[in-house]
Design an enzyme around this catalytic site. Structure first.
Site, PDB file in Angstrom:
ATOM      1  N   PRO A  52      17.625  54.034 -20.209  1.00  0.00           N
ATOM      2  CA  PRO A  52      17.403  53.084 -19.109  1.00  0.00           C
ATOM      3  C   PRO A  52      17.319  51.652 -19.622  1.00  0.00           C
ATOM      4  O   PRO A  52      16.652  51.390 -20.629  1.00  0.00           O
ATOM      5  CB  PRO A  52      16.057  53.524 -18.517  1.00  0.00           C
ATOM      6  CG  PRO A  52      15.431  54.431 -19.519  1.00  0.00           C
ATOM      7  CD  PRO A  52      16.518  54.977 -20.386  1.00  0.00           C
ATOM      8  N   CYS A  54      16.941  47.641 -18.016  1.00  0.00           N
ATOM      9  CA  CYS A  54      16.874  46.620 -16.974  1.00  0.00           C
ATOM     10  C   CYS A  54      18.030  45.644 -17.131  1.00  0.00           C
ATOM     11  O   CYS A  54      18.321  45.198 -18.244  1.00  0.00           O
ATOM     12  CB  CYS A  54      15.582  45.816 -17.106  1.00  0.00           C
ATOM     13  SG  CYS A  54      14.138  46.721 -16.586  1.00  0.00           S
ATOM     14  N   GLN A 134      15.563  56.079 -13.211  1.00  0.00           N
ATOM     15  CA  GLN A 134      14.222  55.960 -13.786  1.00  0.00           C
ATOM     16  C   GLN A 134      13.317  55.307 -12.744  1.00  0.00           C
ATOM     17  O   GLN A 134      13.559  54.165 -12.337  1.00  0.00           O
ATOM     18  CB  GLN A 134      14.238  55.120 -15.065  1.00  0.00           C
ATOM     19  CG  GLN A 134      12.871  55.165 -15.762  1.00  0.00           C
ATOM     20  CD  GLN A 134      12.751  54.232 -16.951  1.00  0.00           C
ATOM     21  OE1 GLN A 134      13.054  53.046 -16.852  1.00  0.00           O
ATOM     22  NE2 GLN A 134      12.297  54.764 -18.076  1.00  0.00           N
ATOM     23  N   TYR A 223       3.749  50.017 -18.935  1.00  0.00           N
ATOM     24  CA  TYR A 223       3.803  49.862 -17.479  1.00  0.00           C
ATOM     25  C   TYR A 223       2.729  50.728 -16.822  1.00  0.00           C
ATOM     26  O   TYR A 223       1.965  51.409 -17.512  1.00  0.00           O
ATOM     27  CB  TYR A 223       5.234  50.117 -16.979  1.00  0.00           C
ATOM     28  CG  TYR A 223       6.173  49.071 -17.529  1.00  0.00           C
ATOM     29  CD1 TYR A 223       5.975  47.725 -17.212  1.00  0.00           C
ATOM     30  CD2 TYR A 223       7.199  49.399 -18.414  1.00  0.00           C
ATOM     31  CE1 TYR A 223       6.787  46.728 -17.753  1.00  0.00           C
ATOM     32  CE2 TYR A 223       8.010  48.401 -18.958  1.00  0.00           C
ATOM     33  CZ  TYR A 223       7.797  47.076 -18.627  1.00  0.00           C
ATOM     34  OH  TYR A 223       8.579  46.080 -19.170  1.00  0.00           O
ATOM     35  N   ARG A 271       9.327  59.680 -19.314  1.00  0.00           N
ATOM     36  CA  ARG A 271       9.390  58.865 -20.543  1.00  0.00           C
ATOM     37  C   ARG A 271       7.977  58.459 -20.911  1.00  0.00           C
ATOM     38  O   ARG A 271       7.236  57.938 -20.074  1.00  0.00           O
ATOM     39  CB  ARG A 271      10.276  57.636 -20.345  1.00  0.00           C
ATOM     40  CG  ARG A 271      10.240  56.715 -21.559  1.00  0.00           C
ATOM     41  CD  ARG A 271      11.296  55.639 -21.544  1.00  0.00           C
ATOM     42  NE  ARG A 271      12.460  56.054 -22.326  1.00  0.00           N
ATOM     43  CZ  ARG A 271      13.355  55.214 -22.862  1.00  0.00           C
ATOM     44  NH1 ARG A 271      13.239  53.916 -22.686  1.00  0.00           N
ATOM     45  NH2 ARG A 271      14.377  55.652 -23.567  1.00  0.00           N
ATOM     46  N   ARG A 364      20.696  49.697 -26.923  1.00  0.00           N
ATOM     47  CA  ARG A 364      21.451  48.513 -27.329  1.00  0.00           C
ATOM     48  C   ARG A 364      22.847  48.833 -27.866  1.00  0.00           C
ATOM     49  O   ARG A 364      23.802  48.099 -27.598  1.00  0.00           O
ATOM     50  CB  ARG A 364      20.636  47.705 -28.339  1.00  0.00           C
ATOM     51  CG  ARG A 364      19.458  46.998 -27.677  1.00  0.00           C
ATOM     52  CD  ARG A 364      18.432  46.517 -28.678  1.00  0.00           C
ATOM     53  NE  ARG A 364      17.761  47.618 -29.347  1.00  0.00           N
ATOM     54  CZ  ARG A 364      16.850  47.470 -30.313  1.00  0.00           C
ATOM     55  NH1 ARG A 364      16.528  46.258 -30.712  1.00  0.00           N
ATOM     56  NH2 ARG A 364      16.271  48.521 -30.847  1.00  0.00           N
TER      57      ARG A 364
HETATM   58  C1  LIG Z   1      18.197  45.176 -22.153  1.00  0.00           C
HETATM   59  C2  LIG Z   1      17.202  46.278 -22.256  1.00  0.00           C
HETATM   60  C3  LIG Z   1      16.531  46.714 -21.117  1.00  0.00           C
HETATM   61  C4  LIG Z   1      15.638  47.789 -21.173  1.00  0.00           C
HETATM   62  N1  LIG Z   1      15.067  48.264 -20.020  1.00  0.00           N
HETATM   63  C5  LIG Z   1      14.373  49.422 -20.050  1.00  0.00           C
HETATM   64  C6  LIG Z   1      13.986  50.060 -18.863  1.00  0.00           C
HETATM   65  O1  LIG Z   1      14.316  49.646 -17.738  1.00  0.00           O
HETATM   66  N2  LIG Z   1      13.245  51.204 -18.953  1.00  0.00           N
HETATM   67  C7  LIG Z   1      12.908  51.737 -20.177  1.00  0.00           C
HETATM   68  O2  LIG Z   1      12.250  52.768 -20.223  1.00  0.00           O
HETATM   69  N3  LIG Z   1      13.296  51.148 -21.317  1.00  0.00           N
HETATM   70  C8  LIG Z   1      14.046  50.039 -21.290  1.00  0.00           C
HETATM   71  N4  LIG Z   1      14.510  49.510 -22.451  1.00  0.00           N
HETATM   72  C9  LIG Z   1      14.242  50.205 -23.727  1.00  0.00           C
HETATM   73  C10 LIG Z   1      15.413  51.121 -24.097  1.00  0.00           C
HETATM   74  O3  LIG Z   1      15.592  52.155 -23.126  1.00  0.00           O
HETATM   75  C11 LIG Z   1      15.197  51.763 -25.472  1.00  0.00           C
HETATM   76  O4  LIG Z   1      14.077  52.603 -25.419  1.00  0.00           O
HETATM   77  C12 LIG Z   1      15.008  50.737 -26.579  1.00  0.00           C
HETATM   78  O5  LIG Z   1      15.907  49.656 -26.435  1.00  0.00           O
HETATM   79  C13 LIG Z   1      15.231  51.367 -27.967  1.00  0.00           C
HETATM   80  O6  LIG Z   1      16.524  51.933 -28.043  1.00  0.00           O
HETATM   81  P1  LIG Z   1      17.744  51.199 -28.834  1.00  0.00           P
HETATM   82  O7  LIG Z   1      17.278  50.950 -30.235  1.00  0.00           O
HETATM   83  O8  LIG Z   1      18.885  52.178 -28.742  1.00  0.00           O
HETATM   84  O9  LIG Z   1      18.039  49.911 -28.145  1.00  0.00           O
HETATM   85  C14 LIG Z   1      15.371  48.419 -22.421  1.00  0.00           C
HETATM   86  C15 LIG Z   1      16.019  47.952 -23.564  1.00  0.00           C
HETATM   87  C16 LIG Z   1      16.931  46.922 -23.492  1.00  0.00           C
HETATM   88  C17 LIG Z   1      17.666  46.491 -24.751  1.00  0.00           C
END
Ligand SMILES: Cc1cc2nc3c(=O)[nH]c(=O)nc-3n(C[C@H](O)[C@H](O)[C@H](O)COP(=O)(O)O)c2cc1C
Length: 399
Positions: A52, A54, A134, A223, A271, A364
């Protein structure tokens, strides 16, 4: 041959065929990452899922997903992810992280999400890609800025509370304790706590109307639900605070209420942040215990993240840094998904082969490479004809 790590855990209720978790991986040749996984009545065509994220892209500030969401999520569907999860969609207006967040509390939002769902169900390289929403409430971390928007001072830090004059709103939390740099929330009354549970259930009903295959309850990243779990944010002395049973009560009631309205054949994820990374905060041990409790309330998978509740957190990041938490939490007997700095196909495959998790989530890496699964399939030796390509893109297949 990849190792099979399914066991019929305590969450499998006898007499309910839909709850059986078959060992899909054991019957599939090739990388585990590209083996299917079935939870209840939904088969995920592979185990690399979009986390997920945002997008802060609701320009009308009405919680209605826009063309941006359709294109962004649609690109990851066509890119071959085996499950696409939406960003945190708020269950009530005051539960949005920012004024530009999506929601799922009214008909207009439900209809707009349906368009995104229909794309996933009709334009997928797999014929149909499961798509999940989510559901979230940001609590005391609500009413803040998109990361690239300044806090009204041109700093671009995206931190702190948006003033009501600029579209912000008063926030709520378990206790009237402010998060770092944010306005202090109002402590929820018992009646309002019950309202939060109802709001999650109502949003889950709408998620079904929109056609979503999965609901993920957001109980991580500091949250609202995580605020109740963490002793660092929850100072309540009533039934929703204090000991483990008190602090977990809201999450458990929310999961049970969602499960009661969410169709039996559709999986329910939660989560969590496995640890606050602060001494005296929410811990991996409590996370594992909570997972066991959630298993008894019809939750099918726990998505294991960490942090976000307290600014004193000292997080040690690095490739796959949260994988050990997923592994630890899996001791509770539920399937788990790992997330966090998973970027490389061989790394993702090894997490699954070693039995640390049942699926991996990419955030990412999926932003910079919407078709990451197509490259991963190639690097892991999947024939180009078997890769997750929509017909339109087969001429561009990796070879
Ligand atoms: C732009 C962005 C928005 C995110 N929004 C959410 C979100 O809406 N809900 C959530 O649980 N995590 C959110 N995250 C966290 C990611 O889901 C993830 O747990 C975190 O980036 C680590 O994973 P990665 O290393 O693959 O980026 C967000 C991360 C990024 C980069």
């Amino acid at each position: 041959m990849p190792r099979a790590r399914w066991s019929l855990g305590p969450y499998v209720t006898t007499g309910t065929a839909a709850l059986t978790v078959p060992d899909d991986a054991a019957s599939t040749d090739g990388p585990v990452l590209f083996s299917p996984l079935t939870l209840r009545g939904v088969t995920f065509p592979n185990r690399v899922w979009l986390a997920p994220m945002c997008q802060y892209s609701v320009t009308a500030q009405d919680g209605v997903p826009t063309d941006w969401h359709l294109v962004h999520l649609g690109a990851r569907v066509t890119g071959g992810f085996g499950l696409v999860l939406t960003e945190a969609a708020a269950v009530v207006p005051e539960g949005r992280i920012s004024p530009e967040d999506t929601g799922l509390w009214n008909d207009a939002q439900t209809e707009a999400w349906r368009r995104v769902v229909e794309f996933a169900h009709t334009q997928s390289p797999y014929g149909s890609t499961p798509i999940g929403v989510q559901l979230a409430h940001a609590g005391r971390k609500a009413s803040t800025y998109a990361p690239w928007r300044g806090a009204g001072d041109g700093s671009g830090t995206g931190r702190g509370s948006v003033a009501e004059a600029d579209g912000g709103w008063p926030t709520v939390g378990p206790s009237a304790l402010a998060f770092d740099g944010f306005t202090a929330p109002a402590a929820l009354t018992l009646q309002e706590v019950a309202g939060v549970v109802d709001a999650f259930a109502a949003a889950a009903r709408r998620a079904d109307e929109a056609g979503f295959d999965v609901v993920e309850i957001h109980a991580a990243h500091g949250y609202l639900l995580h605020q109740f779990l963490s002793p660092l944010a929850n100072a309540r002395t009533d039934a929703y605070g204090g000991d483990f049973a008190g602090r977990t009560r809201l999450v458990v009631e929310t999961a049970a209420a969602v499960r009661a309205v969410w169709p039996e054949h559709k999986p329910l994820f939660v989560r969590i942040s496995a640890t606050d990374w602060v001494e005296g905060g929410w811990s991996v041990e409590e996370s594992t215990r909570l997972t066991g409790v959630l298993a008894g309330h019809g939750v099918d998978l726990v998505d294991v993240s960490s942090g976000g509740a307290d600014p004193r957190q000292e997080i040690t990041t690095g490739p796959g840094y949260q994988v050990p938490f997923a592994d630890a939490v899996s001791a509770a007997g539920l399937p788990v998904a790992a997330v966090g700095e998973i970027t490389d196909p061989a790394q993702a495959e090894k997490i699954l082969v070693d039995g640390h998790a049942d699926a991996v989530l990419l955030a990412r890496a999926g932003l910079r490479e919407p078709a990451w699964p197509q490259r991963a399939a190639h690097e892991l030796g999947v024939d180009r004809h078997d890769g997750p390509y929509p017909d339109q893109y087969t001429r561009g297949a990796w070879s």
